[in-house]
Scaffold this motif. Structure first.
Motif, PDB file in Angstrom:
ATOM      1  N   ALA A 152      22.576  37.757   6.664  1.00 38.66           N
ATOM      2  CA  ALA A 152      22.184  38.382   5.409  1.00 38.66           C
ATOM      3  C   ALA A 152      22.173  39.890   5.578  1.00 38.66           C
ATOM      4  O   ALA A 152      21.609  40.413   6.535  1.00 38.66           O
ATOM      5  N   ARG A 153      22.801  40.596   4.646  1.00 40.56           N
ATOM      6  CA  ARG A 153      22.917  42.047   4.766  1.00 40.56           C
ATOM      7  C   ARG A 153      21.613  42.745   4.413  1.00 40.56           C
ATOM      8  O   ARG A 153      21.398  43.883   4.785  1.00 40.56           O
ATOM      9  N   ASN A 154      20.734  42.069   3.655  1.00 39.94           N
ATOM     10  CA  ASN A 154      19.491  42.711   3.242  1.00 39.94           C
ATOM     11  C   ASN A 154      18.287  42.225   4.053  1.00 39.94           C
ATOM     12  O   ASN A 154      17.153  42.426   3.653  1.00 39.94           O
ATOM     13  N   SER A 155      18.554  41.553   5.187  1.00 38.33           N
ATOM     14  CA  SER A 155      17.431  41.022   5.963  1.00 38.33           C
ATOM     15  C   SER A 155      16.685  42.174   6.623  1.00 38.33           C
ATOM     16  O   SER A 155      17.273  43.187   6.990  1.00 38.33           O
ATOM     17  N   LYS A 156      15.383  42.003   6.750  1.00 38.65           N
ATOM     18  CA  LYS A 156      14.554  43.040   7.347  1.00 38.65           C
ATOM     19  C   LYS A 156      14.133  42.609   8.746  1.00 38.65           C
ATOM     20  O   LYS A 156      13.929  41.433   9.016  1.00 38.65           O
ATOM     21  N   THR A 157      14.019  43.559   9.637  1.00 39.02           N
ATOM     22  CA  THR A 157      13.579  43.283  11.000  1.00 39.02           C
ATOM     23  C   THR A 157      12.213  43.926  11.187  1.00 39.02           C
ATOM     24  O   THR A 157      12.102  45.148  11.218  1.00 39.02           O
ATOM     25  N   HIS A 158      11.206  43.095  11.275  1.00 40.15           N
ATOM     26  CA  HIS A 158       9.848  43.618  11.457  1.00 40.15           C
ATOM     27  C   HIS A 158       9.465  43.575  12.926  1.00 40.15           C
ATOM     28  O   HIS A 158       9.807  42.629  13.632  1.00 40.15           O
ATOM     29  N   ALA A 159       8.754  44.595  13.346  1.00 36.98           N
ATOM     30  CA  ALA A 159       8.074  44.500  14.636  1.00 36.98           C
ATOM     31  C   ALA A 159       6.841  43.649  14.368  1.00 36.98           C
ATOM     32  O   ALA A 159       6.323  43.656  13.250  1.00 36.98           O
ATOM     33  N   TRP A 160       6.368  42.887  15.332  1.00 37.75           N
ATOM     34  CA  TRP A 160       5.185  42.062  15.076  1.00 37.75           C
ATOM     35  C   TRP A 160       4.158  42.249  16.177  1.00 37.75           C
ATOM     36  O   TRP A 160       4.487  42.632  17.294  1.00 37.75           O
ATOM     37  N   VAL A 161       2.931  42.021  15.798  1.00 31.72           N
ATOM     38  CA  VAL A 161       1.840  42.157  16.761  1.00 31.72           C
ATOM     39  C   VAL A 161       0.844  41.024  16.520  1.00 31.72           C
ATOM     40  O   VAL A 161       0.558  40.667  15.377  1.00 31.72           O
ATOM     41  N   ASN A 162       0.367  40.423  17.611  1.00 31.94           N
ATOM     42  CA  ASN A 162      -0.574  39.320  17.521  1.00 31.94           C
ATOM     43  C   ASN A 162      -2.010  39.817  17.606  1.00 31.94           C
ATOM     44  O   ASN A 162      -2.290  40.853  18.212  1.00 31.94           O
ATOM     45  N   LEU A 163      -2.917  39.047  16.998  1.00 32.23           N
ATOM     46  CA  LEU A 163      -4.330  39.427  16.988  1.00 32.23           C
ATOM     47  C   LEU A 163      -4.898  39.526  18.397  1.00 32.23           C
ATOM     48  O   LEU A 163      -5.703  40.420  18.688  1.00 32.23           O
ATOM     49  N   GLY A 164      -4.468  38.633  19.286  1.00 29.92           N
ATOM     50  CA  GLY A 164      -4.972  38.643  20.663  1.00 29.92           C
ATOM     51  C   GLY A 164      -4.658  39.953  21.368  1.00 29.92           C
ATOM     52  O   GLY A 164      -5.508  40.521  22.067  1.00 29.92           O
ATOM     53  N   ARG A 165      -3.452  40.482  21.178  1.00 29.22           N
ATOM     54  CA  ARG A 165      -3.072  41.757  21.808  1.00 29.22           C
ATOM     55  C   ARG A 165      -3.846  42.915  21.200  1.00 29.22           C
ATOM     56  O   ARG A 165      -4.189  43.867  21.888  1.00 29.22           O
ATOM     57  N   LEU A 166      -4.100  42.828  19.891  1.00 30.97           N
ATOM     58  CA  LEU A 166      -4.921  43.856  19.239  1.00 30.97           C
ATOM     59  C   LEU A 166      -6.314  43.890  19.869  1.00 30.97           C
ATOM     60  O   LEU A 166      -6.842  44.959  20.169  1.00 30.97           O
TER      61      LEU A 166
END
Length: 159
Positions: free
Chosen positions: A67-81
């Motif tokens: 998909a040309r309009n797909s977004k790539t998010h960085a992600w972070v888990n609650l445990g690491r926070l």
């Protein structure tokens, strides 16, 4: 120890073999390419060629698309926070995408940061992110915190 005193461990490196530099070199005359034939010539690329048989990349079915309009998010888990807050890298009262990058929890933001629910939510967390999973929002609010989602509304409903 100085940079000019560094040297690799004994026996860990070898000089490169210079091919085609005389019979006495051990890799002279044909230079390790055998005798005659297509692969002995220069400028040969037979990648994917199977001698006239239908190549594997043509035998296998193709499916899907990117998909040309797909977004790539960085992600972070609650445990690491939680670990970062305990270590003093983050202030639980004000966590933004910029502070996550500064603390080293996210390398680069890309199209935004998405909060996921793996691990235990830190107490009284106030976080602003592009997206968050339903479970992550629930966990943070249960621990007395607040999640502000700045991205599109459908982002929180995904997953």
């Amino acid at each position: 120890m100085k940079l000019n005193e560094l040297s690799p461990a004994e026996g860990s490196t070898k000089n490169r073999m210079r091919i085609g530099r005389g019979v006495g070199s051990g890799k002279g005359k044909t230079g390790g390419r055998g005798v005659k034939g297509q692969k002995a010539r220069s400028g040969v690329a037979v990648n994917g060629f199977e001698g006239g048989q239908m190549p594997i990349y043509m035998r296998l079915p193709k499916r899907g698309f990117t998909a040309r309009n797909s977004k790539t998010h960085a992600w972070v888990n609650l445990g690491r926070l939680g670990k970062a807050i305990e270590a003093g890298k983050l202030d639980a009262k004000n966590v933004t995408e910029e502070t996550l990058v500064a603390a080293g929890l996210v390398r680069n933001v890309r199209d935004g940061v998405r909060l996921l629910a793996k691990g235990d939510a830190p107490k009284n967390l106030n976080i602003t992110v592009t997206g968050a999973s339903k479970a992550a929002i629930e966990a943070v609010e249960k621990a007395g915190g607040k999640v502000t989602v700045t991205g599109p509304a459908k982002d929180a409903a995904e997953e």
